[in-house]
Design a protein around this motif. Structure first.
Motif, PDB file in Angstrom:
ATOM      1  N   ARG A 201      36.820 107.516 110.476  1.00  0.00           N
ATOM      2  CA  ARG A 201      38.041 106.778 110.783  1.00  0.00           C
ATOM      3  C   ARG A 201      39.225 107.736 110.814  1.00  0.00           C
ATOM      4  NH1 ARG A 201      37.570 101.159 110.171  1.00  0.00           N
ATOM      5  NH2 ARG A 201      35.671 100.487 109.088  1.00  0.00           N
ATOM      6  N   ASP A 206      43.131 103.294 112.850  1.00  0.00           N
ATOM      7  CA  ASP A 206      43.232 102.670 114.167  1.00  0.00           C
ATOM      8  C   ASP A 206      42.150 103.143 115.127  1.00  0.00           C
ATOM      9  OD1 ASP A 206      44.130 105.238 114.377  1.00  0.00           O
ATOM     10  OD2 ASP A 206      45.970 104.761 115.478  1.00  0.00           O
ATOM     11  N   ALA A 207      41.253 103.975 114.666  1.00  0.00           N
ATOM     12  CA  ALA A 207      40.126 104.433 115.481  1.00  0.00           C
ATOM     13  C   ALA A 207      38.908 104.557 114.576  1.00  0.00           C
ATOM     14  CB  ALA A 207      40.443 105.758 116.160  1.00  0.00           C
ATOM     15  N   GLY A 251      38.130  95.493 126.063  1.00  0.00           N
ATOM     16  CA  GLY A 251      37.622  96.808 125.696  1.00  0.00           C
ATOM     17  C   GLY A 251      36.108  96.861 125.798  1.00  0.00           C
ATOM     18  N   SER A 269      31.153 103.577 119.096  1.00  0.00           N
ATOM     19  CA  SER A 269      32.604 103.535 118.935  1.00  0.00           C
ATOM     20  C   SER A 269      33.224 102.705 120.047  1.00  0.00           C
ATOM     21  CB  SER A 269      33.204 104.940 118.954  1.00  0.00           C
ATOM     22  OG  SER A 269      34.615 104.878 118.796  1.00  0.00           O
ATOM     23  N   GLN A 270      34.363 102.101 119.733  1.00  0.00           N
ATOM     24  CA  GLN A 270      35.170 101.416 120.739  1.00  0.00           C
ATOM     25  C   GLN A 270      36.365 102.263 121.153  1.00  0.00           C
ATOM     26  OE1 GLN A 270      36.291  97.443 119.500  1.00  0.00           O
ATOM     27  NE2 GLN A 270      34.371  97.149 118.378  1.00  0.00           N
ATOM     28  N   THR A 271      36.625 103.327 120.408  1.00  0.00           N
ATOM     29  CA  THR A 271      37.830 104.122 120.652  1.00  0.00           C
ATOM     30  C   THR A 271      37.531 105.562 121.042  1.00  0.00           C
ATOM     31  OG1 THR A 271      37.932 104.507 118.259  1.00  0.00           O
ATOM     32  CG2 THR A 271      39.294 102.739 119.137  1.00  0.00           C
ATOM     33  N   ASP A 273      35.665 108.301 123.206  1.00  0.00           N
ATOM     34  CA  ASP A 273      35.015 108.262 124.518  1.00  0.00           C
ATOM     35  C   ASP A 273      33.608 108.851 124.436  1.00  0.00           C
ATOM     36  OD1 ASP A 273      35.355 111.006 124.379  1.00  0.00           O
ATOM     37  OD2 ASP A 273      37.080 111.033 125.722  1.00  0.00           O
TER      38      ASP A 273
END
Length: 305
Positions: A201, A206-207, A251, A269-271, A273
Motif C-alpha cells: 500500500r 490510496d493505492a 475501473g 491491483s486496481q491501481t 498498471d
C-alpha cells in the motif's frame, strides 16, 4: 572457622537442602491435588499441617549447629530460626516459579526438584556467623537473580524468536517477495497453511497491490470458468494468465498469474498498471532472513493456521 565447625556447617546446609528438596515439592503436590479435587478449601488443612511440619523438619536440621549458629542454641530459638528460613526460602521458590512461568529454562523436572532446596540452604547460610559462608550465600543469591532476571529471560526470548522464525519458515517453498512498487511499502504479510500473501500500500492508503504465492491450482496454466460478467482472461505463450475484471465504478482490477519454481504466484491491483505488476512478478525472490526479521520487527507479518 575450624575444620570441625566447617564440617558441621556443611552438614547443616546439606541437611537443610535435602530436607526442603524433598518436603517442599511434596507439600506443593499435596496442595495442588487437594485444591484440584476439592477446591481451595480442601487445600487449607494440607497447608495447616504441612507448614508446621516443614518448620519442624528445618528445626531438626539446625540441631548439628546449635553450637555454631547462635539462633539454633535452644529449641525455642531453633524453631524461630526454622520459621525465618522457611519464609525466606519460600520467597526464593516463589521467585523461581515466577521465572519458570516466564519461560526461563530451569532444566529437567529432576533438576527443578533439586533446585527447590537451594533457596532454603542459601537462607540458612546467612545465619551462619562466618564471613566466607555469608559471602558464598551472597554470591549464590547474585547468580540466581542474574539468571532469573536477565540471562534466563534473554535466552527465553531467543528461543521464542527462533521458534517463531521456524514457524514462519514451515513452508519456505512459498515464501517469495517481490520488489516493492514505487511509492508503496509492505503493509502486511500473512503465512497460511498453503499460501503466503503480501499486501502493498501507499502511505496515504490510496493505492493497493497484493501478492499471493500458493501451490499450483492446475498442472498447466489455464483460464478458469467465470460465472460473473465483465471478466476476460487470456493465457500467453509463456504461460502467464491475465485476468481483467471490469468494476462498477468504471475501473478495472488486473490479475497476473504465473508459475514460479514449484509455486504459483498471483498479483492483483486496481491501481498499479500491468507493467508494474509484471515487474513485481519478475523480481520475485525467496524471502531472506533479513527481510523476515524486518517484517517480524515491524510486526507486519502474521501466521494463520
Amino acid at each position: 572457622m575450624t575444620s570441625g565447625r566447617g564440617a558441621l556447617t556443611a552438614l547443616h546446609l546439606l541437611l537443610v537442602w535435602a530436607v526442603t528438596a524433598v518436603a517442599v515439592p511434596t507439600l506443593g503436590f499435596g496442595l495442588l491435588v487437594s485444591a484440584w479435587s476439592g477446591g481451595a478449601g480442601a487445600a487449607v488443612p494440607v497447608f495447616a499441617v504441612g507448614v508446621p511440619l516443614m518448620v519442624g523438619l528445618l528445626a531438626a536440621a539446625g540441631l548439628p549447629v546449635r553450637t555454631v549458629v547462635p539462633l539454633c542454641g535452644s529449641a525455642r530459638q531453633r524453631f524461630g530460626w526454622a520459621a525465618l528460613v522457611f519464609v525466606l526460602g519460600t520467597l526464593g521458590v516463589l521467585a523461581g516459579l515466577a521465572a519458570y512461568g516466564g519461560d526461563v529454562d530451569l532444566g529437567s523436572a529432576t533438576t527443578r526438584i533439586v533446585l527447590t532446596g537451594v533457596p532454603y540452604a542459601v537462607a540458612a547460610a546467612f545465619f551462619v556467623p562466618n564471613r566466607w559462608v555469608r559471602l558464598g550465600a551472597v554470591a549464590a543469591l547474585g547468580v540466581a537473580v542474574a539468571y532469573g532476571g536477565f540471562v534466563g529471560p534473554a535466552r527465553s526470548e531467543v528461543r521464542r524468536h527462533e521458534a517463531e522464525v521456524a514457524w514462519y519458515q514451515e513452508h519456505a517453498e512459498l515464501l517469495y517477495l517481490g520488489a516493492v512498487p514505487p511509492g508503496m511499502e509492505v503493509s502486511r504479510a500473512e503465512v497460511g497453511p498453503a499460501y503466503f500473501g503480501v499486501d502493498y500500500r501507499t502511505v496515504r492508503q490510496d493505492a493497493f497491490a497484493s501478492l499471493l504465492v500458493r501451490p499450483p491450482l492446475t498442472p498447466t496454466p489455464r483460464c478458469p470458468e467465470f460465472e460473473e460478467k465483465g471478466v476476460t482472461c487470456t493465457v500467453d505463450a509463456h504461460g502467464e494468465v491475465r485476468t481483467v475484471r471490469e468494476l462498477a465504478d468504471g475501473g478495472r482490477a488486473v490479475t497476473l498469474t504465473r508459475l514460479h519454481g514449484g509455486a504459483e504466484a498471483e498479483v492483483t491491483s486496481q491501481t498499479v498498471d500491468e507493467s508494474g505488476l509484471r515487474r513485481l512478478l519478475n523480481t520475485l525472490h525467496p524471502l531472506s532472513d533479513t527481510e523476515l526479521e524486518e517484517l517480524m520487527r515491524e510486526k507486519k507479518i502474521d501466521h494463520r493456521t
